[in-house]
Write a protein that holds these residues in place. Sequence first.
Motif, PDB file in Angstrom:
ATOM      1  N   SER A  96      25.048  48.248  19.811  1.00  0.00           N
ATOM      2  CA  SER A  96      25.962  47.506  18.941  1.00  0.00           C
ATOM      3  C   SER A  96      27.162  48.338  18.518  1.00  0.00           C
ATOM      4  O   SER A  96      28.034  47.843  17.783  1.00  0.00           O
ATOM      5  N   ARG A  97      27.256  49.569  18.980  1.00  0.00           N
ATOM      6  CA  ARG A  97      28.317  50.480  18.535  1.00  0.00           C
ATOM      7  C   ARG A  97      29.409  50.619  19.586  1.00  0.00           C
ATOM      8  O   ARG A  97      29.140  50.883  20.765  1.00  0.00           O
ATOM      9  N   MET A  98      30.659  50.433  19.164  1.00  0.00           N
ATOM     10  CA  MET A  98      31.788  50.608  20.069  1.00  0.00           C
ATOM     11  C   MET A  98      32.055  52.094  20.267  1.00  0.00           C
ATOM     12  O   MET A  98      32.156  52.861  19.302  1.00  0.00           O
ATOM     13  N   VAL A  99      32.200  52.500  21.532  1.00  0.00           N
ATOM     14  CA  VAL A  99      32.396  53.925  21.823  1.00  0.00           C
ATOM     15  C   VAL A  99      33.712  54.202  22.544  1.00  0.00           C
ATOM     16  O   VAL A  99      34.113  55.360  22.681  1.00  0.00           O
ATOM     17  N   ALA A 100      34.394  53.152  23.023  1.00  0.00           N
ATOM     18  CA  ALA A 100      35.658  53.372  23.725  1.00  0.00           C
ATOM     19  C   ALA A 100      36.477  52.086  23.746  1.00  0.00           C
ATOM     20  O   ALA A 100      35.929  50.980  23.721  1.00  0.00           O
ATOM     21  N   LEU A 101      37.811  52.265  23.798  1.00  0.00           N
ATOM     22  CA  LEU A 101      38.753  51.143  23.908  1.00  0.00           C
ATOM     23  C   LEU A 101      39.887  51.534  24.848  1.00  0.00           C
ATOM     24  O   LEU A 101      40.388  52.655  24.783  1.00  0.00           O
ATOM     25  N   ALA A 102      40.292  50.606  25.677  1.00  0.00           N
ATOM     26  CA  ALA A 102      41.504  50.757  26.474  1.00  0.00           C
ATOM     27  C   ALA A 102      42.462  49.663  26.028  1.00  0.00           C
ATOM     28  O   ALA A 102      42.296  48.503  26.398  1.00  0.00           O
ATOM     29  N   PRO A 103      43.471  49.992  25.196  1.00  0.00           N
ATOM     30  CA  PRO A 103      44.398  48.981  24.662  1.00  0.00           C
ATOM     31  C   PRO A 103      45.453  48.604  25.695  1.00  0.00           C
ATOM     32  O   PRO A 103      46.550  49.154  25.714  1.00  0.00           O
ATOM     33  N   LEU A 104      45.122  47.659  26.547  1.00  0.00           N
ATOM     34  CA  LEU A 104      45.991  47.294  27.657  1.00  0.00           C
ATOM     35  C   LEU A 104      46.514  45.870  27.514  1.00  0.00           C
ATOM     36  O   LEU A 104      46.030  45.083  26.707  1.00  0.00           O
ATOM     37  N   MET A 105      47.509  45.564  28.346  1.00  0.00           N
ATOM     38  CA  MET A 105      48.051  44.218  28.458  1.00  0.00           C
ATOM     39  C   MET A 105      48.456  43.993  29.909  1.00  0.00           C
ATOM     40  O   MET A 105      48.566  44.941  30.690  1.00  0.00           O
ATOM     41  N   VAL A 106      48.639  42.755  30.281  1.00  0.00           N
ATOM     42  CA  VAL A 106      49.130  42.438  31.620  1.00  0.00           C
ATOM     43  C   VAL A 106      50.435  41.658  31.484  1.00  0.00           C
ATOM     44  O   VAL A 106      50.566  40.801  30.613  1.00  0.00           O
ATOM     45  N   ASP A 107      51.397  41.989  32.329  1.00  0.00           N
ATOM     46  CA  ASP A 107      52.655  41.245  32.351  1.00  0.00           C
ATOM     47  C   ASP A 107      53.254  41.352  33.741  1.00  0.00           C
ATOM     48  O   ASP A 107      52.652  41.925  34.661  1.00  0.00           O
ATOM     49  N   ARG A 108      54.425  40.811  33.891  1.00  0.00           N
ATOM     50  CA  ARG A 108      55.138  40.873  35.175  1.00  0.00           C
ATOM     51  C   ARG A 108      56.434  41.651  34.983  1.00  0.00           C
ATOM     52  O   ARG A 108      57.114  41.504  33.970  1.00  0.00           O
ATOM     53  N   GLY A 109      56.748  42.479  35.952  1.00  0.00           N
ATOM     54  CA  GLY A 109      57.970  43.260  35.896  1.00  0.00           C
ATOM     55  C   GLY A 109      58.503  43.479  37.299  1.00  0.00           C
ATOM     56  O   GLY A 109      58.087  42.796  38.251  1.00  0.00           O
ATOM     57  N   ARG A 110      59.403  44.439  37.422  1.00  0.00           N
ATOM     58  CA  ARG A 110      59.960  44.764  38.734  1.00  0.00           C
ATOM     59  C   ARG A 110      59.919  46.275  38.912  1.00  0.00           C
ATOM     60  O   ARG A 110      60.153  47.036  37.982  1.00  0.00           O
ATOM     61  N   MET A 111      59.642  46.682  40.129  1.00  0.00           N
ATOM     62  CA  MET A 111      59.650  48.099  40.483  1.00  0.00           C
ATOM     63  C   MET A 111      60.424  48.253  41.778  1.00  0.00           C
ATOM     64  O   MET A 111      60.033  47.697  42.814  1.00  0.00           O
ATOM     65  N   TYR A 112      61.573  48.922  41.680  1.00  0.00           N
ATOM     66  CA  TYR A 112      62.460  49.080  42.841  1.00  0.00           C
ATOM     67  C   TYR A 112      62.810  47.737  43.476  1.00  0.00           C
ATOM     68  O   TYR A 112      62.827  47.592  44.693  1.00  0.00           O
ATOM     69  N   GLY A 113      63.055  46.742  42.609  1.00  0.00           N
ATOM     70  CA  GLY A 113      63.454  45.424  43.069  1.00  0.00           C
ATOM     71  C   GLY A 113      62.315  44.511  43.451  1.00  0.00           C
ATOM     72  O   GLY A 113      62.527  43.329  43.695  1.00  0.00           O
ATOM     73  N   CYS A 114      61.103  45.037  43.488  1.00  0.00           N
ATOM     74  CA  CYS A 114      59.942  44.230  43.896  1.00  0.00           C
ATOM     75  C   CYS A 114      59.209  43.706  42.663  1.00  0.00           C
ATOM     76  O   CYS A 114      58.934  44.470  41.731  1.00  0.00           O
ATOM     77  N   PRO A 115      58.872  42.406  42.647  1.00  0.00           N
ATOM     78  CA  PRO A 115      58.090  41.884  41.526  1.00  0.00           C
ATOM     79  C   PRO A 115      56.680  42.460  41.550  1.00  0.00           C
ATOM     80  O   PRO A 115      56.056  42.558  42.612  1.00  0.00           O
ATOM     81  N   VAL A 116      56.183  42.865  40.381  1.00  0.00           N
ATOM     82  CA  VAL A 116      54.845  43.442  40.289  1.00  0.00           C
ATOM     83  C   VAL A 116      54.110  42.863  39.087  1.00  0.00           C
ATOM     84  O   VAL A 116      54.717  42.516  38.077  1.00  0.00           O
ATOM     85  N   ARG A 117      52.795  42.773  39.242  1.00  0.00           N
ATOM     86  CA  ARG A 117      51.919  42.432  38.119  1.00  0.00           C
ATOM     87  C   ARG A 117      51.408  43.739  37.540  1.00  0.00           C
ATOM     88  O   ARG A 117      50.694  44.478  38.206  1.00  0.00           O
ATOM     89  N   ARG A 118      51.831  44.010  36.318  1.00  0.00           N
ATOM     90  CA  ARG A 118      51.526  45.302  35.705  1.00  0.00           C
ATOM     91  C   ARG A 118      50.354  45.192  34.737  1.00  0.00           C
ATOM     92  O   ARG A 118      50.326  44.322  33.880  1.00  0.00           O
ATOM     93  N   LEU A 119      49.435  46.109  34.880  1.00  0.00           N
ATOM     94  CA  LEU A 119      48.392  46.329  33.889  1.00  0.00           C
ATOM     95  C   LEU A 119      48.805  47.612  33.185  1.00  0.00           C
ATOM     96  O   LEU A 119      48.868  48.674  33.803  1.00  0.00           O
TER      97      LEU A 119
END
Length: 416
Positions: A96-119
């Motif tokens: 019942s005890r929390m031991v870790a968290l990864a505070p993430l989100m997902v969105d869409r962006g661009r990398m070198y002109g290419c659309p990417v789904r970012r985590l």
Amino acid sequence: MQTAAMVPVGQQESLRTQESVVARAMEAPAPAPATDLQVELIQDYKSFIELETPWNRLVDESRIDHPFIRHEWVRTWWDCFKPEGSLFIVRVTEGSRMVALAPLMVDRGRMYGCPVRRLRGIANVYTERFDFIVTSRPEESCRAIWKFLASRSKDWDVLELRQLSPAAQALMTIPRMAIDDRFLVGTWGSTRSPYIPITGTWDEYGKGLSRKYVSNLRGRLKGLSRLGQVTHEVIQGGEGLSQAVDDALRLEGAAWKQKAGTAIVCDPKREAFYRRMMLSAAQQGSLRLYFLLVKNERVSMQISLLSHNKLYLLKSGYDPRFAAGAPSHVLCWRLLEEAWSLKYDEVDLLGAVERWKMNWTDDVRPHSWLFVFPNRPSSRFLHSIKFRLLPRIRSNFAWRLLLKCGALIGLKVHDE
């Protein structure tokens, strides 16, 4: 404030240094996966809000000494910037005890002109440091987080974690685990943040500073004193907090930032974030809003937060009418003297190396961005550009000129 791909070449760590970060992470042996850890994905806002107490308990237990991953900071960021994405918070529990968290989100962006789904981390350029929040069993907890992310890799094109210090749990574990699972990994040099360890006496520290700089400061202080009594104040809360926040934001943009469009008040989301962050920090007891006063008029300010006996300097500004007296430098002098008298452990100047910061210290803390790509054609293409092609041409004069020209017309190497 920090960026990754647009950092000047002189402020980046070498490719060899970046590769050594991954190499060091790969040295640790891979243990058998833990079977008693449970992983849960949190995506709705209500559940995120309900995590506040256990989230901050986890931060305290993990000995994360900065404020940029506490629940109130992340919530304020999410509420004010309203990103076009969704929460992707990975929680690891042991019973019942929390031991870790990864505070993430997902969105869409661009990398070198290419659309990417970012985590990516719940962060932007105003989040000076990031990491996973891990307490007991860090190796097993990070492995549980990674295995969960890898199992959903069909839903993202790149995992992007920014502003990781060399001691970040995510940087020490995720590269090795990802490489073991045949993912593509790379790190990118970001800012080297100056900081001042509070050691010895104030007099000893002062003797280590440039004599010319100290003499100049004393001369500037005398100049300000001719205009009236020079004092300073520290606002932590109370009835005058609202006016103090208004004055801080006014001074932050007064000299040149507002004309350039980069002041906090030039962007409604940015202004809302800093206002709410300061009010929240005052409630938590961590706000330290410094002002230099000349004849009882506030002429410079420093927004700072106190966390685990370390002072973090976020934003500064001054009234240009008093520029000849260097009020920001004089205030920093007063602030540091107070930090010694209160026996703080450190003053972190944050951001990138700048000349005014290096007047006060020679110590810097490097940061990296971590990128992980699934091993498929589109992601291999992006990884090759970022970590094979660009490092070879980045020091080329024509490339630097292209970056500057691109910035002038609003082009970005990839989204911030």
